[in-house]
Design an enzyme around this catalytic site. Structure first.
Site, PDB file in Angstrom:
ATOM      1  N   CYS A  78     -73.166 -30.172 -95.244  1.00 27.22           N
ATOM      2  CA  CYS A  78     -73.289 -31.550 -95.743  1.00 27.22           C
ATOM      3  C   CYS A  78     -74.730 -31.866 -96.200  1.00 27.22           C
ATOM      4  O   CYS A  78     -75.122 -31.388 -97.254  1.00 27.22           O
ATOM      5  CB  CYS A  78     -72.769 -32.520 -94.694  1.00 27.22           C
ATOM      6  SG  CYS A  78     -72.282 -34.094 -95.417  1.00 27.22           S
ATOM      7  N   HIS A 176     -68.145 -30.520 -92.271  1.00 28.93           N
ATOM      8  CA  HIS A 176     -68.833 -30.270 -90.992  1.00 28.93           C
ATOM      9  C   HIS A 176     -67.981 -29.437 -90.033  1.00 28.93           C
ATOM     10  O   HIS A 176     -67.367 -30.000 -89.126  1.00 28.93           O
ATOM     11  CB  HIS A 176     -69.088 -31.605 -90.279  1.00 28.93           C
ATOM     12  CG  HIS A 176     -70.025 -32.523 -90.974  1.00 28.93           C
ATOM     13  ND1 HIS A 176     -71.383 -32.528 -90.725  1.00 28.93           N
ATOM     14  CD2 HIS A 176     -69.806 -33.489 -91.882  1.00 28.93           C
ATOM     15  CE1 HIS A 176     -71.957 -33.459 -91.466  1.00 28.93           C
ATOM     16  NE2 HIS A 176     -71.034 -34.062 -92.178  1.00 28.93           N
ATOM     17  N   GLU A 178     -69.000 -27.858 -87.659  1.00 27.84           N
ATOM     18  CA  GLU A 178     -69.611 -28.010 -86.326  1.00 27.84           C
ATOM     19  C   GLU A 178     -68.998 -29.180 -85.551  1.00 27.84           C
ATOM     20  O   GLU A 178     -69.212 -29.309 -84.354  1.00 27.84           O
ATOM     21  CB  GLU A 178     -71.139 -28.176 -86.452  1.00 27.84           C
ATOM     22  CG  GLU A 178     -71.642 -29.497 -87.026  1.00 27.84           C
ATOM     23  CD  GLU A 178     -71.618 -29.567 -88.558  1.00 27.84           C
ATOM     24  OE1 GLU A 178     -70.983 -28.696 -89.199  1.00 27.84           O
ATOM     25  OE2 GLU A 178     -72.223 -30.502 -89.111  1.00 27.84           O
TER      26      GLU A 178
END
Ligand code: GLN
Length: 201
Positions: A78, A176, A178
């Site tokens: 991002c 994302h 993560e």
């Protein structure tokens, strides 16, 4: 192998967690000596203008840019994708990026009012779809010939925009990974992209 997560702003902890899940030695980095000590870098999601500004304040903007130019494997999610892009549309005035990826990204491309959303993405090389979380995300509007597109979105008929790209040792996603428990992108970075590591300094 030691992987640094740029720890100036953004979702640093989540990247460290995902990298640890991939059994790799991951540390937060924010000093020049730390940047010099790592083999690969992750630039987290957050706010690209803030991260660039803090990198200059901490005197690590140029060292990071140099290491990227010298081939250090780097993954940006991002805001991290924006920071790796050579060209940015809808940038703030004077916004700087480390660059290295021959792409043009548009910041907040999905519309400012669209804060966040999730969708299932087909990702090159993965057998099953990936649940992708987008938060005020950029998309890629143009890629150079050396850039491989790994995933795209289709905002309307006959329109597609890349949201995951790779160029040699550089990997970037608009979304994302993560923030989910799916570590396949981090694993791909460690196992495929960082493979190039021995060639670089
Ligand atoms: N819109 C942000 C930027 O320009 C990126 C958002 C994110 O990383 N979730 O940096």
């Amino acid at each position: 192998m030691k992987v640094g997560v740029l720890a100036l702003q953004g979702d640093v902890r989540e990247h460290l967690f995902a990298l640890n899940e991939c059994e790799v030695n991951a540390i937060p980095v924010r000093r020049a000596a730390e940047i010099a000590s790592i083999d690969a870098l992750v630039i987290p999601g957050g706010e690209s203008t803030t991260i660039a500004h803090l990198a200059q304040t901490f005197d690590i903007f140029d060292p990071i840019q140099e290491r990227i130019q010298n081939g250090m494997p780097t993954y940006g999610s991002c805001a991290g994708m924006i920071l790796l892009a050579d060209r940015v549309l809808d940038a703030t005035q004077g916004q700087k990026t480390f660059g290295g990826l021959d792409i043009t990204v548009r910041r907040n491309a999905f519309g400012r009012q669209v804060d966040s959303f999730e969708l299932d993405l087909n990702m090159e090389g993965l057998h099953e779809m990936m649940r992708a979380v987008f938060i005020r995300a950029p998309w890629v509007e143009q890629v150079g010939s050396g850039v491989e597109i790994l995933a795209s979105v289709f905002p309307s008929e006959n329109v597609s925009h890349a949201v995951a790209v790779r160029q040699g040792a550089l990997l970037a996603t608009s979304f994302h990974p993560e923030l989910t428990s799916d570590n396949r992108i981090h694993r791909y970075f460690i196992e495929e992209v960082c493979k190039e590591i021995s060639k670089f300094g």
